[in-house]
Design a protein around this motif. Structure first.
Motif, PDB file in Angstrom:
ATOM      1  N   ARG A  46     -41.771  30.555 -24.586  1.00 33.16           N
ATOM      2  CA  ARG A  46     -42.890  30.048 -23.800  1.00 33.16           C
ATOM      3  C   ARG A  46     -42.370  29.528 -22.467  1.00 33.16           C
ATOM      4  N   ILE A  47     -43.215  29.632 -21.433  1.00 38.01           N
ATOM      5  CA  ILE A  47     -42.853  29.150 -20.102  1.00 38.01           C
ATOM      6  C   ILE A  47     -44.084  28.542 -19.434  1.00 38.01           C
ATOM      7  N   VAL A  48     -43.825  27.713 -18.440  1.00 37.87           N
ATOM      8  CA  VAL A  48     -44.918  27.161 -17.638  1.00 37.87           C
ATOM      9  C   VAL A  48     -45.544  28.306 -16.853  1.00 37.87           C
ATOM     10  N   ASP A  49     -46.859  28.365 -16.868  1.00 40.00           N
ATOM     11  CA  ASP A  49     -47.644  29.399 -16.172  1.00 40.00           C
ATOM     12  C   ASP A  49     -47.353  30.812 -16.668  1.00 40.00           C
ATOM     13  N   GLY A  50     -47.003  30.941 -17.946  1.00 34.89           N
ATOM     14  CA  GLY A  50     -46.754  32.257 -18.534  1.00 34.89           C
ATOM     15  C   GLY A  50     -48.052  32.986 -18.823  1.00 34.89           C
ATOM     16  N   LEU A  51     -47.937  34.118 -19.516  1.00 34.52           N
ATOM     17  CA  LEU A  51     -49.102  34.930 -19.860  1.00 34.52           C
ATOM     18  C   LEU A  51     -50.075  34.122 -20.714  1.00 34.52           C
ATOM     19  N   ASP A  52     -51.361  34.215 -20.398  1.00 33.85           N
ATOM     20  CA  ASP A  52     -52.401  33.497 -21.150  1.00 33.85           C
ATOM     21  C   ASP A  52     -52.117  31.998 -21.240  1.00 33.85           C
ATOM     22  N   ALA A  53     -51.622  31.418 -20.156  1.00 31.85           N
ATOM     23  CA  ALA A  53     -51.259  29.995 -20.140  1.00 31.85           C
ATOM     24  C   ALA A  53     -52.467  29.108 -20.426  1.00 31.85           C
ATOM     25  N   LYS A  54     -52.222  28.060 -21.213  1.00 31.84           N
ATOM     26  CA  LYS A  54     -53.259  27.098 -21.563  1.00 31.84           C
ATOM     27  C   LYS A  54     -52.832  25.711 -21.092  1.00 31.84           C
ATOM     28  N   LEU A  55     -53.816  24.911 -20.690  1.00 30.45           N
ATOM     29  CA  LEU A  55     -53.534  23.561 -20.236  1.00 30.45           C
ATOM     30  C   LEU A  55     -52.702  22.819 -21.270  1.00 30.45           C
ATOM     31  N   SER A  56     -51.688  22.104 -20.798  1.00 32.98           N
ATOM     32  CA  SER A  56     -50.784  21.380 -21.679  1.00 32.98           C
ATOM     33  C   SER A  56     -50.353  20.095 -20.989  1.00 32.98           C
ATOM     34  N   GLN A  57     -50.256  19.032 -21.780  1.00 32.86           N
ATOM     35  CA  GLN A  57     -49.867  17.745 -21.210  1.00 32.86           C
ATOM     36  C   GLN A  57     -48.963  17.000 -22.186  1.00 32.86           C
ATOM     37  N   THR A  58     -47.847  16.485 -21.662  1.00 30.03           N
ATOM     38  CA  THR A  58     -46.910  15.701 -22.454  1.00 30.03           C
ATOM     39  C   THR A  58     -46.540  14.447 -21.679  1.00 30.03           C
TER      40      THR A  58
ATOM     41  N   HIS B 106     -41.807  21.634 -21.483  1.00 23.68           N
ATOM     42  CA  HIS B 106     -42.071  20.648 -20.441  1.00 23.68           C
ATOM     43  C   HIS B 106     -40.799  19.919 -20.008  1.00 23.68           C
ATOM     44  N   ALA B 107     -39.931  19.567 -20.950  1.00 26.94           N
ATOM     45  CA  ALA B 107     -38.676  18.900 -20.592  1.00 26.94           C
ATOM     46  C   ALA B 107     -37.809  19.825 -19.732  1.00 26.94           C
ATOM     47  N   SER B 108     -37.692  21.076 -20.143  1.00 30.69           N
ATOM     48  CA  SER B 108     -36.904  22.042 -19.382  1.00 30.69           C
ATOM     49  C   SER B 108     -37.505  22.280 -17.995  1.00 30.69           C
ATOM     50  N   HIS B 109     -38.818  22.332 -17.920  1.00 34.26           N
ATOM     51  CA  HIS B 109     -39.520  22.540 -16.647  1.00 34.26           C
ATOM     52  C   HIS B 109     -39.185  21.433 -15.641  1.00 34.26           C
ATOM     53  N   LEU B 110     -38.987  20.216 -16.140  1.00 39.73           N
ATOM     54  CA  LEU B 110     -38.625  19.089 -15.272  1.00 39.73           C
ATOM     55  C   LEU B 110     -37.143  19.082 -14.917  1.00 39.73           C
ATOM     56  N   GLY B 111     -36.370  19.972 -15.536  1.00 41.82           N
ATOM     57  CA  GLY B 111     -34.929  19.947 -15.324  1.00 41.82           C
ATOM     58  C   GLY B 111     -34.253  18.954 -16.253  1.00 41.82           C
ATOM     59  N   LEU B 112     -34.911  18.653 -17.387  1.00 42.49           N
ATOM     60  CA  LEU B 112     -34.389  17.709 -18.376  1.00 42.49           C
ATOM     61  C   LEU B 112     -34.270  18.410 -19.730  1.00 42.49           C
ATOM     62  N   PRO B 113     -33.435  19.439 -19.822  1.00 41.65           N
ATOM     63  CA  PRO B 113     -33.348  20.189 -21.081  1.00 41.65           C
ATOM     64  C   PRO B 113     -32.852  19.331 -22.232  1.00 41.65           C
ATOM     65  N   ILE B 114     -33.284  19.650 -23.412  1.00 43.53           N
ATOM     66  CA  ILE B 114     -32.878  18.923 -24.608  1.00 43.53           C
ATOM     67  C   ILE B 114     -31.489  19.396 -25.023  1.00 43.53           C
ATOM     68  N   CYS B 115     -30.590  18.448 -25.221  1.00 46.54           N
ATOM     69  CA  CYS B 115     -29.211  18.782 -25.616  1.00 46.54           C
ATOM     70  C   CYS B 115     -29.210  19.553 -26.927  1.00 46.54           C
ATOM     71  N   GLY B 116     -28.468  20.646 -26.969  1.00 42.43           N
ATOM     72  CA  GLY B 116     -28.354  21.451 -28.172  1.00 42.43           C
ATOM     73  C   GLY B 116     -29.442  22.484 -28.342  1.00 42.43           C
ATOM     74  N   ASP B 117     -30.395  22.539 -27.419  1.00 42.21           N
ATOM     75  CA  ASP B 117     -31.481  23.524 -27.496  1.00 42.21           C
ATOM     76  C   ASP B 117     -30.982  24.830 -26.888  1.00 42.21           C
ATOM     77  N   ASN B 118     -30.698  25.812 -27.739  1.00 39.66           N
ATOM     78  CA  ASN B 118     -30.114  27.064 -27.240  1.00 39.66           C
ATOM     79  C   ASN B 118     -31.145  28.042 -26.690  1.00 39.66           C
ATOM     80  N   VAL B 119     -32.416  27.675 -26.670  1.00 40.38           N
ATOM     81  CA  VAL B 119     -33.445  28.537 -26.080  1.00 40.38           C
ATOM     82  C   VAL B 119     -33.871  28.010 -24.719  1.00 40.38           C
ATOM     83  N   TYR B 120     -34.168  26.726 -24.627  1.00 45.82           N
ATOM     84  CA  TYR B 120     -34.670  26.140 -23.385  1.00 45.82           C
ATOM     85  C   TYR B 120     -33.671  25.221 -22.694  1.00 45.82           C
ATOM     86  N   GLY B 121     -32.567  24.901 -23.370  1.00 49.20           N
ATOM     87  CA  GLY B 121     -31.579  23.984 -22.810  1.00 49.20           C
ATOM     88  C   GLY B 121     -30.599  24.678 -21.898  1.00 49.20           C
ATOM     89  N   ALA B 122     -30.004  23.905 -21.001  1.00 45.65           N
ATOM     90  CA  ALA B 122     -29.046  24.461 -20.047  1.00 45.65           C
ATOM     91  C   ALA B 122     -27.649  24.551 -20.635  1.00 45.65           C
TER      92      ALA B 122
END
Length: 106
Positions: free
Chosen positions: A25-37, A68-84
């Motif tokens: 999943r990505i911000v503004d991806g296909l069929d994007a739906k409003l999301s808030q965290t 959302h964390a990755s979108h802000l540049g705050l990837p979750i440690c150990g996340d091999n999909v969305y983390g840096a």
């Protein structure tokens, strides 16, 4: 990533499917739906390179907190999909203090 923008902040960014992968999943991806965290900084490491965040999703999208964390540049440690840095885990972090108590992995 950069330090969190404050101690209490909200991400308002629509989440949809990546064109490259139906599982990702990505911000503004296909069929994007409003999301808030809403995120609240519970503590920061002494080096200020890491922060312990409380995430409170107000909607329920797939992988919402991670996206959302990755979108802000705050990837979750150990996340091999969305983390840096997929190789970074809790053992590698300097311990943080929350409410006067050291955070320890159990």
């Amino acid at each position: 990533g950069d330090p969190p923008p404050g101690d209490d902040f909200t991400v308002d960014a629509a989440i949809g499917t990546s064109a490259d992968s139906s599982l990702r999943r990505i911000v503004d991806g296909l069929d994007a739906k409003l999301s808030q965290t809403r995120f609240v900084v519970e503590s920061r490491s002494e080096s200020r390179e890491h922060a312990l965040l409380r995430a409170m999703p107000r909607t329920g999208r797939t992988h919402q907190i991670r996206v959302h964390a990755s979108h802000l540049g705050l990837p979750i440690c150990g996340d091999n999909v969305y983390g840096a840095e997929a190789g970074l885990y809790a053992d590698d972090l300097d311990l943080m203090v929350t409410n006067g108590k050291r955070v320890q992995r159990t």
